[in-house]
Design an enzyme around this catalytic site. Structure first.
Site, PDB file in Angstrom:
ATOM      1  N   SER A 139      46.754  38.419  46.496  1.00 57.34           N
ATOM      2  CA  SER A 139      46.395  39.814  46.788  1.00 57.34           C
ATOM      3  C   SER A 139      46.944  40.154  48.173  1.00 57.34           C
ATOM      4  CB  SER A 139      44.863  39.945  46.812  1.00 57.34           C
ATOM      5  OG  SER A 139      44.464  41.186  47.356  1.00 57.34           O
ATOM      6  N   TYR A 152      36.229  37.025  49.027  1.00 59.00           N
ATOM      7  CA  TYR A 152      37.498  37.329  48.350  1.00 59.00           C
ATOM      8  C   TYR A 152      38.668  37.137  49.306  1.00 59.00           C
ATOM      9  CZ  TYR A 152      40.673  40.102  45.362  1.00 59.00           C
ATOM     10  OH  TYR A 152      41.712  40.538  44.567  1.00 59.00           O
TER      11      TYR A 152
HETATM   12  P1  NAD Z   1      39.770  41.777  35.596  1.00 59.29           P
HETATM   13  O1  NAD Z   1      38.314  41.807  35.904  1.00 59.29           O
HETATM   14  O2  NAD Z   1      40.372  42.832  34.751  1.00 59.29           O
HETATM   15  O3  NAD Z   1      40.181  40.396  34.910  1.00 59.29           O
HETATM   16  C1  NAD Z   1      39.662  39.190  35.348  1.00 59.29           C
HETATM   17  C2  NAD Z   1      39.820  38.179  34.240  1.00 59.29           C
HETATM   18  O4  NAD Z   1      39.237  36.951  34.670  1.00 59.29           O
HETATM   19  C3  NAD Z   1      39.104  38.569  32.946  1.00 59.29           C
HETATM   20  O5  NAD Z   1      39.865  38.122  31.827  1.00 59.29           O
HETATM   21  C4  NAD Z   1      37.798  37.797  33.040  1.00 59.29           C
HETATM   22  O6  NAD Z   1      37.194  37.545  31.768  1.00 59.29           O
HETATM   23  C5  NAD Z   1      38.306  36.521  33.679  1.00 59.29           C
HETATM   24  N1  NAD Z   1      37.266  35.722  34.299  1.00 59.29           N
HETATM   25  C6  NAD Z   1      36.245  36.118  35.105  1.00 59.29           C
HETATM   26  N2  NAD Z   1      35.490  35.071  35.456  1.00 59.29           N
HETATM   27  C7  NAD Z   1      36.050  33.976  34.873  1.00 59.29           C
HETATM   28  C8  NAD Z   1      35.736  32.593  34.858  1.00 59.29           C
HETATM   29  N3  NAD Z   1      34.683  32.100  35.537  1.00 59.29           N
HETATM   30  N4  NAD Z   1      36.509  31.754  34.133  1.00 59.29           N
HETATM   31  C9  NAD Z   1      37.568  32.241  33.436  1.00 59.29           C
HETATM   32  N5  NAD Z   1      37.925  33.537  33.422  1.00 59.29           N
HETATM   33  C10 NAD Z   1      37.167  34.388  34.125  1.00 59.29           C
HETATM   34  O7  NAD Z   1      40.477  41.693  37.034  1.00 59.29           O
HETATM   35  P2  NAD Z   1      41.974  41.976  37.519  1.00 59.29           P
HETATM   36  O8  NAD Z   1      41.937  43.132  38.429  1.00 59.29           O
HETATM   37  O9  NAD Z   1      42.925  41.974  36.379  1.00 59.29           O
HETATM   38  O10 NAD Z   1      42.195  40.695  38.436  1.00 59.29           O
HETATM   39  C11 NAD Z   1      43.062  39.639  38.102  1.00 59.29           C
HETATM   40  C12 NAD Z   1      43.532  38.963  39.372  1.00 59.29           C
HETATM   41  O11 NAD Z   1      44.281  39.884  40.158  1.00 59.29           O
HETATM   42  C13 NAD Z   1      42.385  38.475  40.258  1.00 59.29           C
HETATM   43  O12 NAD Z   1      42.715  37.198  40.801  1.00 59.29           O
HETATM   44  C14 NAD Z   1      42.326  39.512  41.355  1.00 59.29           C
HETATM   45  O13 NAD Z   1      41.822  39.001  42.553  1.00 59.29           O
HETATM   46  C15 NAD Z   1      43.798  39.870  41.477  1.00 59.29           C
HETATM   47  N6  NAD Z   1      44.043  41.160  42.124  1.00 59.29           N
HETATM   48  C16 NAD Z   1      43.590  42.316  41.551  1.00 59.29           C
HETATM   49  C17 NAD Z   1      43.858  43.517  42.194  1.00 59.29           C
HETATM   50  C18 NAD Z   1      43.423  44.831  41.623  1.00 59.29           C
HETATM   51  O14 NAD Z   1      43.584  45.849  42.301  1.00 59.29           O
HETATM   52  N7  NAD Z   1      42.916  44.889  40.402  1.00 59.29           N
HETATM   53  C19 NAD Z   1      44.565  43.532  43.393  1.00 59.29           C
HETATM   54  C20 NAD Z   1      44.998  42.344  43.939  1.00 59.29           C
HETATM   55  C21 NAD Z   1      44.734  41.148  43.287  1.00 59.29           C
END
Ligand code: NAD
Length: 256
Positions: A139, A152
């Protein structure tokens, strides 16, 4: 197709960014293994349309022994993991002094320790065949902080450090390890933060605009599709010497 014959394991791929990356990799010929707690049947059905094999394992990645079960499944059913996308992650927003201790522990377990466990379990097969790709979805919060996001931000800074070490340890091989550092992407994880602002009195449109206005100069969300295309590039031969990078894709967030 570019990824024919490769197996990609994408953690946390039942929604959001993980599903978007899985879709691009599957569209480019990879067999994919999904993981996560969401509606995996719908995700698997979507990805199967690209013609490759699609597997699913329900491991809770905050538990090291369940990660071992996930890799046992991957080896048994697919032979090996060629591409590992460490994507699963969660968020919790609270000031440090009132940050719930159990939320700290679960965020560090999933957002950081699971990246270590998946990497250590994926590496031996990648090293044996002298080809592999480890892509960590970190991120912008791997490089800068924001209030309320202690666990985070600490975990994502850790992921960038771990990425560098793995990249150095594999530097003279066909295995590469890099991080992708997104800004705001409109997924369920960010929707929760929009919902919190709506609960505090903003309209959904105001909440979305305010999130972008605070941090992201482009005023536009990054998309999961764009992140998938970047992951696809990191899997290519052209990216063979991209090692240990923290690749920002953030609408200009870190340029400020
Ligand atoms: P999301 O909530 O849509 O997806 C998260 C996924 O992780 C889901 O499939 C969920 O079921 C799974 N998950 C949650 N807990 C779990 C566990 N204990 N074991 C296995 N799977 C688990 O979130 P997202 O926004 O798609 O985030 C995905 C990645 O991208 C994360 O690492 C997040 O930090 C990173 N990220 C997101 C953003 C954003 O703006 N959305 C920005 C930067 C980084």
């Amino acid at each position: 197709m570019a990824l024919s014959g490769k197996t990609a394991l994408i953690t946390g791929s039942t929604s959001g960014i993980g599903l978007g990356i899985a879709d691009v990799l599957a569209r480019n010929g990879a067999d994919v293994i999904l993981n996560g707690f969401g509606d995996w049947q719908t995700a698997a059905e979507q990805l199967s349309r690209h013609g490759g094999r699609v597997g699913y394992h329900p491991a809770d990645l905050s538990q090291a022994e369940q990660i071992e079960a996930l890799f046992d499944y991957a080896r048994r059913e697919f032979g090996r993991v060629d591409i590992l996308v460490n994507n699963a992650g969660i968020q919790h927003v609270a000031p440090v002094e009132s940050f719930p201790v159990e939320r700290w522990d679960s965020i560090i377990a999933l957002n950081l320790s699971a990246v270590f466990h998946c990497t250590r379990l994926a590496l031996p097969d990648m090293q044996a065949q002298d080809w592999g790709r480890i892509i960590n979805i970190a991120s912008v919060h791997g490089s800068v902080g924001s209030t309320g996001k202690a666990a985070y931000v600490a975990a994502k800074h850790g992921v960038l450090g771990l990425t560098k070490v793995v990249a150095l340890e594999t530097a003279q091989s066909g295995v590469t390890c890099n991080s992708i550092c997104p800004g705001w992407v409109l997924t369920p994880l960010v929707q929760q933060q929009i919902d919190a602002r709506v609960a505090a009195g903003e309209t959904p449109e105001q909440a979305r605009s305010a999130l972008l206005a605070e941090k992201q100069p482009s005023q536009a969300f990054v998309t999961a599709e764009q992140l998938g295309e970047l992951a696809l590039f990191l899997c290519s031969a052209a990216a063979q010497q991209v090692r240990g990078a923290a690749w920002n894709i953030d609408g200009g967030w870190l340029a400020q």
